[in-house]
Design a protein around this motif. Structure first.
Motif, PDB file in Angstrom:
ATOM      1  N   GLU A 157     -29.596  -7.178  19.417  1.00  0.00           N
ATOM      2  CA  GLU A 157     -29.847  -5.886  20.172  1.00  0.00           C
ATOM      3  C   GLU A 157     -29.252  -4.617  19.511  1.00  0.00           C
ATOM      4  N   ARG A 158     -28.516  -4.476  18.780  1.00  0.00           N
ATOM      5  CA  ARG A 158     -27.686  -3.501  18.103  1.00  0.00           C
ATOM      6  C   ARG A 158     -28.703  -2.415  17.518  1.00  0.00           C
ATOM      7  N   GLU A 182     -35.579   9.202   8.383  1.00  0.00           N
ATOM      8  CA  GLU A 182     -35.757  10.225   9.289  1.00  0.00           C
ATOM      9  C   GLU A 182     -36.611   9.774  10.568  1.00  0.00           C
ATOM     10  N   GLU A 183     -37.738   8.827  10.495  1.00  0.00           N
ATOM     11  CA  GLU A 183     -38.266   8.722  11.527  1.00  0.00           C
ATOM     12  C   GLU A 183     -37.860   7.601  12.299  1.00  0.00           C
ATOM     13  N   ARG A 184     -37.397   6.273  11.682  1.00  0.00           N
ATOM     14  CA  ARG A 184     -36.947   5.128  12.407  1.00  0.00           C
ATOM     15  C   ARG A 184     -35.401   5.035  12.129  1.00  0.00           C
ATOM     16  N   ASP A 185     -34.640   4.663  12.976  1.00  0.00           N
ATOM     17  CA  ASP A 185     -33.229   4.421  12.687  1.00  0.00           C
ATOM     18  C   ASP A 185     -33.018   3.190  11.588  1.00  0.00           C
ATOM     19  N   ALA A 186     -32.026   3.529  10.672  1.00  0.00           N
ATOM     20  CA  ALA A 186     -31.820   2.563   9.652  1.00  0.00           C
ATOM     21  C   ALA A 186     -31.438   0.967  10.281  1.00  0.00           C
ATOM     22  N   VAL A 187     -30.339   1.190  11.283  1.00  0.00           N
ATOM     23  CA  VAL A 187     -29.691   0.176  11.731  1.00  0.00           C
ATOM     24  C   VAL A 187     -30.860  -0.718  12.608  1.00  0.00           C
ATOM     25  N   GLU A 188     -31.605  -0.026  13.471  1.00  0.00           N
ATOM     26  CA  GLU A 188     -32.751  -0.937  14.398  1.00  0.00           C
ATOM     27  C   GLU A 188     -33.688  -1.377  13.263  1.00  0.00           C
ATOM     28  N   SER A 189     -34.193  -0.653  12.532  1.00  0.00           N
ATOM     29  CA  SER A 189     -35.081  -1.415  11.544  1.00  0.00           C
ATOM     30  C   SER A 189     -34.638  -2.645  10.635  1.00  0.00           C
ATOM     31  N   THR A 190     -33.077  -2.515  10.226  1.00  0.00           N
ATOM     32  CA  THR A 190     -32.736  -3.539   9.351  1.00  0.00           C
ATOM     33  C   THR A 190     -32.494  -4.685  10.629  1.00  0.00           C
ATOM     34  N   VAL A 191     -31.751  -4.610  11.671  1.00  0.00           N
ATOM     35  CA  VAL A 191     -31.512  -5.561  12.744  1.00  0.00           C
ATOM     36  C   VAL A 191     -32.706  -6.331  13.315  1.00  0.00           C
ATOM     37  N   SER A 192     -33.800  -5.312  13.511  1.00  0.00           N
ATOM     38  CA  SER A 192     -35.199  -5.994  13.943  1.00  0.00           C
ATOM     39  C   SER A 192     -35.862  -6.968  12.819  1.00  0.00           C
ATOM     40  N   GLU A 205     -35.928 -12.989   0.818  1.00  0.00           N
ATOM     41  CA  GLU A 205     -36.069 -14.031  -0.757  1.00  0.00           C
ATOM     42  C   GLU A 205     -37.452 -14.292  -1.336  1.00  0.00           C
ATOM     43  N   PHE A 206     -37.446 -14.281  -2.634  1.00  0.00           N
ATOM     44  CA  PHE A 206     -38.588 -14.669  -3.215  1.00  0.00           C
ATOM     45  C   PHE A 206     -38.272 -15.631  -4.404  1.00  0.00           C
ATOM     46  N   PRO A 207     -39.219 -16.435  -5.218  1.00  0.00           N
ATOM     47  CA  PRO A 207     -38.671 -17.128  -6.231  1.00  0.00           C
ATOM     48  C   PRO A 207     -37.928 -16.141  -7.330  1.00  0.00           C
ATOM     49  N   ASP A 208     -36.807 -16.542  -7.617  1.00  0.00           N
ATOM     50  CA  ASP A 208     -35.932 -15.775  -8.703  1.00  0.00           C
ATOM     51  C   ASP A 208     -35.584 -14.399  -8.479  1.00  0.00           C
ATOM     52  N   SER A 209     -35.874 -13.646  -7.155  1.00  0.00           N
ATOM     53  CA  SER A 209     -35.739 -12.437  -6.914  1.00  0.00           C
ATOM     54  C   SER A 209     -35.319 -12.181  -5.386  1.00  0.00           C
ATOM     55  N   CYS A 210     -34.772 -11.175  -5.011  1.00  0.00           N
ATOM     56  CA  CYS A 210     -34.461 -10.858  -3.659  1.00  0.00           C
ATOM     57  C   CYS A 210     -34.294  -9.564  -3.387  1.00  0.00           C
ATOM     58  N   ASN A 211     -34.760  -8.921  -2.116  1.00  0.00           N
ATOM     59  CA  ASN A 211     -34.714  -7.328  -1.543  1.00  0.00           C
ATOM     60  C   ASN A 211     -33.669  -7.603  -0.481  1.00  0.00           C
ATOM     61  N   LEU A 212     -32.653  -6.672  -0.512  1.00  0.00           N
ATOM     62  CA  LEU A 212     -31.605  -6.465   0.410  1.00  0.00           C
ATOM     63  C   LEU A 212     -31.653  -4.947   1.087  1.00  0.00           C
ATOM     64  N   THR A 213     -31.648  -4.828   2.176  1.00  0.00           N
ATOM     65  CA  THR A 213     -31.519  -3.543   2.921  1.00  0.00           C
ATOM     66  C   THR A 213     -30.295  -3.369   3.731  1.00  0.00           C
ATOM     67  N   VAL A 214     -29.404  -2.776   3.525  1.00  0.00           N
ATOM     68  CA  VAL A 214     -28.078  -2.690   4.320  1.00  0.00           C
ATOM     69  C   VAL A 214     -27.841  -1.314   4.874  1.00  0.00           C
ATOM     70  N   ALA A 215     -28.005  -1.289   6.005  1.00  0.00           N
ATOM     71  CA  ALA A 215     -27.801   0.043   6.839  1.00  0.00           C
ATOM     72  C   ALA A 215     -26.306   0.267   6.888  1.00  0.00           C
ATOM     73  N   VAL A 216     -25.989   1.582   6.384  1.00  0.00           N
ATOM     74  CA  VAL A 216     -24.551   2.029   6.287  1.00  0.00           C
ATOM     75  C   VAL A 216     -24.281   3.287   7.295  1.00  0.00           C
ATOM     76  N   SER A 217     -25.412   3.570   8.088  1.00  0.00           N
ATOM     77  CA  SER A 217     -25.292   4.490   9.071  1.00  0.00           C
ATOM     78  C   SER A 217     -26.594   4.643   9.748  1.00  0.00           C
ATOM     79  N   ASP A 218     -26.693   5.450  10.910  1.00  0.00           N
ATOM     80  CA  ASP A 218     -28.136   5.248  11.521  1.00  0.00           C
ATOM     81  C   ASP A 218     -29.036   5.977  10.588  1.00  0.00           C
ATOM     82  N   HIS A 227     -28.864   6.150   6.886  1.00  0.00           N
ATOM     83  CA  HIS A 227     -28.921   5.760   5.500  1.00  0.00           C
ATOM     84  C   HIS A 227     -28.711   4.340   5.429  1.00  0.00           C
ATOM     85  N   SER A 228     -29.331   3.743   4.239  1.00  0.00           N
ATOM     86  CA  SER A 228     -29.326   2.446   3.863  1.00  0.00           C
ATOM     87  C   SER A 228     -29.306   2.366   2.478  1.00  0.00           C
TER      88      SER A 228
END
Length: 165
Positions: free
Chosen positions: A22-23, A88-98, A121-134, A136-137
């Motif tokens: 819920e964060r 700018e539109e949607r909060d980085a933390v909210e979208s990452t957590v959801s 995760e995909f075969p032999d690849s991965c996408n990672l999103t990390v929110a570092v502020s509300d 920025h990610s």
């Protein structure tokens, strides 16, 4: 009397805790907000660190693709794209957590140095999103063996280097 006050304060504070799923603000993760836009992503993951992770050959170097991303490859079996995203539109933390708690099979919540993230995760690849502020990610796209582990290490290094700037 002092012990009773401490118990009351502890109870009040525990009642204010927000469940992880819920964060919606970086303040709720007990980490400092970072603004990685002051440094080019190529400076956030040094070539030496990329060589150590196996995503660059000894003579290789990260190449800027734009003002917001850097691409690394060993030209054989590993590549990484490290991007700094501004929300700018949607909060980085909210979208990452959801995304991390959406229940999708290929998405998983991860914590990187205390910052909220989500891997896809995909075969032999991965996408990672990390929110570092509300606002920025980091977005890390990896093609390699153990891709999600490499993505987390790339993000960890970028966070550490952002904290140092």
């Amino acid at each position: 009397m002092r012990a009773r006050v401490a118990v009351v304060v502890a109870l009040l504070l525990s009642g204010c805790a927000v469940e992880l799923e819920e964060r919606d603000s970086i303040r709720q993760f007990e980490v400092g907000a970072l603004d990685p836009t002051h440094t080019h992503p190529c400076a956030l993951l040094s070539d030496a660190a990329a060589v150590e992770l196996g995503i660059l050959d000894q003579e290789g170097e990260g190449s800027p693709q734009s003002d917001a991303n850097c691409f690394y490859t060993n030209r054989v079996d590993a590549s990484v794209d490290l991007r700094v995203e501004v929300h700018e539109e949607r909060d980085a933390v909210e979208s990452t957590v959801s995304a991390g708690f959406s229940g999708a099979e290929d998405e998983e919540f991860v914590s990187v140095e205390g910052y909220p993230g989500v891997t896809t995760e995909f075969p032999d690849s991965c996408n990672l999103t990390v929110a570092v502020s509300d606002e920025h990610s980091f977005y890390v796209q990896v093609s390699a063996d153990a891709a999600c582990e490499v993505a987390v290490e790339v993000a960890r290094t970028a966070i550490t280097n952002t904290q140092g700037t």
